[in-house]
Design a protein around this motif. Structure first.
Motif, PDB file in Angstrom:
ATOM      1  N   PRO A 298      -1.865  -5.143 -45.069  1.00  0.00           N
ATOM      2  CA  PRO A 298      -1.395  -5.529 -46.409  1.00  0.00           C
ATOM      3  C   PRO A 298      -0.426  -4.491 -46.952  1.00  0.00           C
ATOM      4  N   GLU A 299       0.528  -4.962 -47.749  1.00  0.00           N
ATOM      5  CA  GLU A 299       1.612  -4.077 -48.173  1.00  0.00           C
ATOM      6  C   GLU A 299       1.151  -2.945 -49.096  1.00  0.00           C
ATOM      7  N   HIS A 300      -0.019  -3.081 -49.748  1.00  0.00           N
ATOM      8  CA  HIS A 300      -0.466  -1.991 -50.619  1.00  0.00           C
ATOM      9  C   HIS A 300      -0.882  -0.751 -49.831  1.00  0.00           C
ATOM     10  N   LEU A 301      -1.030  -0.899 -48.511  1.00  0.00           N
ATOM     11  CA  LEU A 301      -1.373   0.258 -47.684  1.00  0.00           C
ATOM     12  C   LEU A 301      -0.143   0.991 -47.168  1.00  0.00           C
ATOM     13  N   THR A 302       1.040   0.531 -47.520  1.00  0.00           N
ATOM     14  CA  THR A 302       2.272   1.144 -47.013  1.00  0.00           C
ATOM     15  C   THR A 302       2.325   2.650 -47.254  1.00  0.00           C
ATOM     16  N   PRO A 303       1.961   3.163 -48.449  1.00  0.00           N
ATOM     17  CA  PRO A 303       2.036   4.614 -48.637  1.00  0.00           C
ATOM     18  C   PRO A 303       0.992   5.397 -47.838  1.00  0.00           C
ATOM     19  N   LEU A 304      -0.055   4.742 -47.347  1.00  0.00           N
ATOM     20  CA  LEU A 304      -1.168   5.439 -46.704  1.00  0.00           C
ATOM     21  C   LEU A 304      -1.065   5.485 -45.187  1.00  0.00           C
ATOM     22  N   VAL A 305      -0.345   4.539 -44.594  1.00  0.00           N
ATOM     23  CA  VAL A 305      -0.243   4.467 -43.133  1.00  0.00           C
ATOM     24  C   VAL A 305       1.067   5.129 -42.715  1.00  0.00           C
ATOM     25  N   LYS A 306       0.946   6.227 -41.959  1.00  0.00           N
ATOM     26  CA  LYS A 306       2.102   7.010 -41.536  1.00  0.00           C
ATOM     27  C   LYS A 306       2.113   7.149 -40.018  1.00  0.00           C
ATOM     28  N   PRO A 307       3.300   7.349 -39.422  1.00  0.00           N
ATOM     29  CA  PRO A 307       3.340   7.629 -37.981  1.00  0.00           C
ATOM     30  C   PRO A 307       2.489   8.845 -37.637  1.00  0.00           C
ATOM     31  N   GLY A 308       1.757   8.748 -36.541  1.00  0.00           N
ATOM     32  CA  GLY A 308       0.849   9.809 -36.129  1.00  0.00           C
ATOM     33  C   GLY A 308      -0.597   9.552 -36.488  1.00  0.00           C
ATOM     34  N   LEU A 309      -0.866   8.541 -37.326  1.00  0.00           N
ATOM     35  CA  LEU A 309      -2.238   8.222 -37.725  1.00  0.00           C
ATOM     36  C   LEU A 309      -3.004   7.668 -36.528  1.00  0.00           C
ATOM     37  N   SER A 310      -4.218   8.174 -36.310  1.00  0.00           N
ATOM     38  CA  SER A 310      -5.051   7.720 -35.197  1.00  0.00           C
ATOM     39  C   SER A 310      -5.719   6.391 -35.559  1.00  0.00           C
ATOM     40  N   VAL A 311      -5.791   5.487 -34.571  1.00  0.00           N
ATOM     41  CA  VAL A 311      -6.362   4.160 -34.769  1.00  0.00           C
ATOM     42  C   VAL A 311      -7.341   3.871 -33.636  1.00  0.00           C
ATOM     43  N   VAL A 312      -8.544   3.436 -33.986  1.00  0.00           N
ATOM     44  CA  VAL A 312      -9.518   3.000 -32.984  1.00  0.00           C
ATOM     45  C   VAL A 312      -9.354   1.500 -32.808  1.00  0.00           C
ATOM     46  N   LEU A 313      -9.000   1.103 -31.586  1.00  0.00           N
ATOM     47  CA  LEU A 313      -8.703  -0.303 -31.300  1.00  0.00           C
ATOM     48  C   LEU A 313      -9.811  -0.934 -30.476  1.00  0.00           C
ATOM     49  N   THR A 314     -10.117  -2.174 -30.791  1.00  0.00           N
ATOM     50  CA  THR A 314     -11.061  -2.968 -30.012  1.00  0.00           C
ATOM     51  C   THR A 314     -10.320  -4.162 -29.439  1.00  0.00           C
ATOM     52  N   ILE A 315     -10.309  -4.245 -28.092  1.00  0.00           N
ATOM     53  CA  ILE A 315      -9.661  -5.357 -27.393  1.00  0.00           C
ATOM     54  C   ILE A 315     -10.738  -6.045 -26.563  1.00  0.00           C
ATOM     55  N   PRO A 316     -11.323  -7.134 -27.054  1.00  0.00           N
ATOM     56  CA  PRO A 316     -12.476  -7.747 -26.380  1.00  0.00           C
ATOM     57  C   PRO A 316     -12.213  -8.164 -24.941  1.00  0.00           C
ATOM     58  N   ALA A 317     -10.962  -8.440 -24.578  1.00  0.00           N
ATOM     59  CA  ALA A 317     -10.676  -8.927 -23.229  1.00  0.00           C
ATOM     60  C   ALA A 317     -10.793  -7.838 -22.172  1.00  0.00           C
ATOM     61  N   LEU A 318     -10.888  -6.562 -22.584  1.00  0.00           N
ATOM     62  CA  LEU A 318     -10.935  -5.470 -21.623  1.00  0.00           C
ATOM     63  C   LEU A 318     -12.369  -5.110 -21.279  1.00  0.00           C
ATOM     64  N   SER A 319     -12.534  -4.552 -20.083  1.00  0.00           N
ATOM     65  CA  SER A 319     -13.853  -4.048 -19.699  1.00  0.00           C
ATOM     66  C   SER A 319     -14.200  -2.801 -20.492  1.00  0.00           C
ATOM     67  N   GLN A 320     -13.166  -2.079 -20.913  1.00  0.00           N
ATOM     68  CA  GLN A 320     -13.338  -0.920 -21.803  1.00  0.00           C
ATOM     69  C   GLN A 320     -12.766  -1.330 -23.155  1.00  0.00           C
ATOM     70  N   PRO A 321     -13.577  -2.001 -23.994  1.00  0.00           N
ATOM     71  CA  PRO A 321     -13.003  -2.648 -25.174  1.00  0.00           C
ATOM     72  C   PRO A 321     -12.453  -1.704 -26.224  1.00  0.00           C
ATOM     73  N   LYS A 322     -12.981  -0.477 -26.327  1.00  0.00           N
ATOM     74  CA  LYS A 322     -12.539   0.436 -27.379  1.00  0.00           C
ATOM     75  C   LYS A 322     -11.604   1.495 -26.786  1.00  0.00           C
TER      76      LYS A 322
END
Length: 392
Positions: free
Chosen positions: A249-273
């Motif tokens: 959402p656009e209200h998060l624009t000031p808070l999300v910057k390049p370099g921010l770490s993100v934990v991703l979950t991809i259910p299709a992978l054997s290693q989902p996180k």
């Protein structure tokens, strides 16, 4: 009279009998005033609800996409004569993918070469004309100089001198015109040379090659199709890596910057996180959804494919939140609650509204306030109104 009194006697008899029966029962059954025995206190671990500093986490959905991809298009008009690849084929850099009929390109090249030859001949003619004009100007200058001396000695008439001076000026003008013509023809020669170079470049455009090592993801043409400048032929993605495009959402624009770490979950992978890093913030928002895209760079993981569903958790700050262990919650159908300990040390079932889960704790949005005591691990012995003996 006799008939009426006879009917009243049985009714009176029945009333007296009923009174005697109830009186007799009253003597046999004595009412009791036995006091109920107090229920023993239930032992249970308790805790006090309190605010604690927690990371503010936002969850977003996204899609796995290739880090580098391209749509290969035609640069020339012609018929597709051969297509050497299909979807999912892996190709190497420089590999021939599509061939287009080169006859149109060859005709353009021959036309450009003919124009260059013509321009060069015109240049040679202009140079010859310039040299001739230079000779004429030199002769006119020498004649003019001689007549200047003759005029000083009064050995020539004024008419003769004027004619010689006019021929001198005419020769100078002719020389300047010849020089300008040489410059103009020289520019035409350069233009013709550029046209020939462009036509030779177009010779290579009849062969479509892979710009890098990758995988063909789409094929838009077959042999016999007409290729036109700008029309798509193939889609290719590089094998160098993937990224995840998260929609935020656009209200998060000031808070999300390049370099921010993100934990991703991809259910299709054997290693989902997996853990990724925000690489780029796309510098515009979608006016329809009021959202923007954050491109998250991810490491190479087996099984990644373009188009897979992904979910990301971003820590965008810190805030004071009321957290309790998940084990403290009680589910009663669709209702969620906790056992709150009232001032009389009795357990009271209280409905709560929950938020996000952080590890083994869950956020309480309403129903419990800081300072309230609650049961940590309620069991079957604990019921609403039960006296509780708290354990540390």
């Amino acid at each position: 009279m006799n008939g009426t009194s006879g009917k009243c006697i049985p009714k009176a008899f029945l009333s007296v009998a009923l009174i005697l029966f109830l009186w007799g029962c009253g003597e046999k059954i004595q009412p009791g005033n036995k006091s109920a025995a107090s229920a023993p206190a239930v032992k249970a671990r308790t805790a006090v609800a309190e605010m604690s500093g927690q990371a503010v986490v936002h969850e977003a959905v996204g899609t796995v996409t290739a880090r580098t991809k391209a749509v290969l298009s035609a640069k020339i008009m012609g018929t597709v004569t051969a297509v050497h690849v299909r979807e999912s084929d892996r190709v190497t850099e420089g590999q021939l993918l599509i061939e287009i009929d080169p006859r149109t390109v060859s005709a353009h090249r021959k036309q450009a070469e003919a124009g260059l030859a013509e321009a060069r001949k015109a240049y040679e003619a202009a140079v010859a004309a310039r040299d001739s004009a230079a000779s004429m100007a030199e002769l006119a200058k020498a004649t003019y100089d001689r007549y200047v001396n003759l005029m000083k000695n009064e050995s020539a008439s004024r008419q003769e001198f004027d004619e010689v001076a006019a021929r001198h000026r005419q020769a100078e003008a002719g020389l300047n015109q010849a020089k300008a013509m040489v410059e103009a023809v020289s520019e035409k020669v350069r233009q013709a040379e550029a046209a020939v170079a462009a036509s030779r470049v177009m010779d290579g455009d009849s062969h479509i090659t892979a710009p890098y090592e990758g995988v063909i993801t789409q094929r838009f043409v077959d042999p016999g199709s007409l290729a036109a400048p700008g029309s798509p032929l193939l889609a290719i993605r590089a094998v160098s890596g993937h990224r995840v495009d998260l929609i935020l959402p656009e209200h998060l624009t000031p808070l999300v910057k390049p370099g921010l770490s993100v934990v991703l979950t991809i259910p299709a992978l054997s290693q989902p996180k997996i853990t990724g890093t925000v690489m780029t913030i796309v510098p515009f928002s979608d006016p329809a959804s009021r959202s923007f895209v954050a491109q998250v760079d991810i490491p190479a993981v087996a099984g990644l494919q373009e188009g897979q569903y992904a979910k990301g958790r971003l820590e965008i700050g810190n805030a004071e939140r009321l957290m309790v262990p998940v084990n403290a919650l009680i589910q009663r159908g669709q209702l969620t609650g906790v056992y709150w300990i009232d001032p009389e040390q009795k357990a009271r079932f209280r409905l709560v509204r929950t938020g996000s889960i952080e590890g083994s704790d869950i956020e309480i949005l309403s129903g419990l306030k800081p300072g309230d005591r609650y049961i940590l691990e309620p069991n079957a012995q604990i019921v609403d109104g039960a006296l509780v003996e708290g354990l540390s």
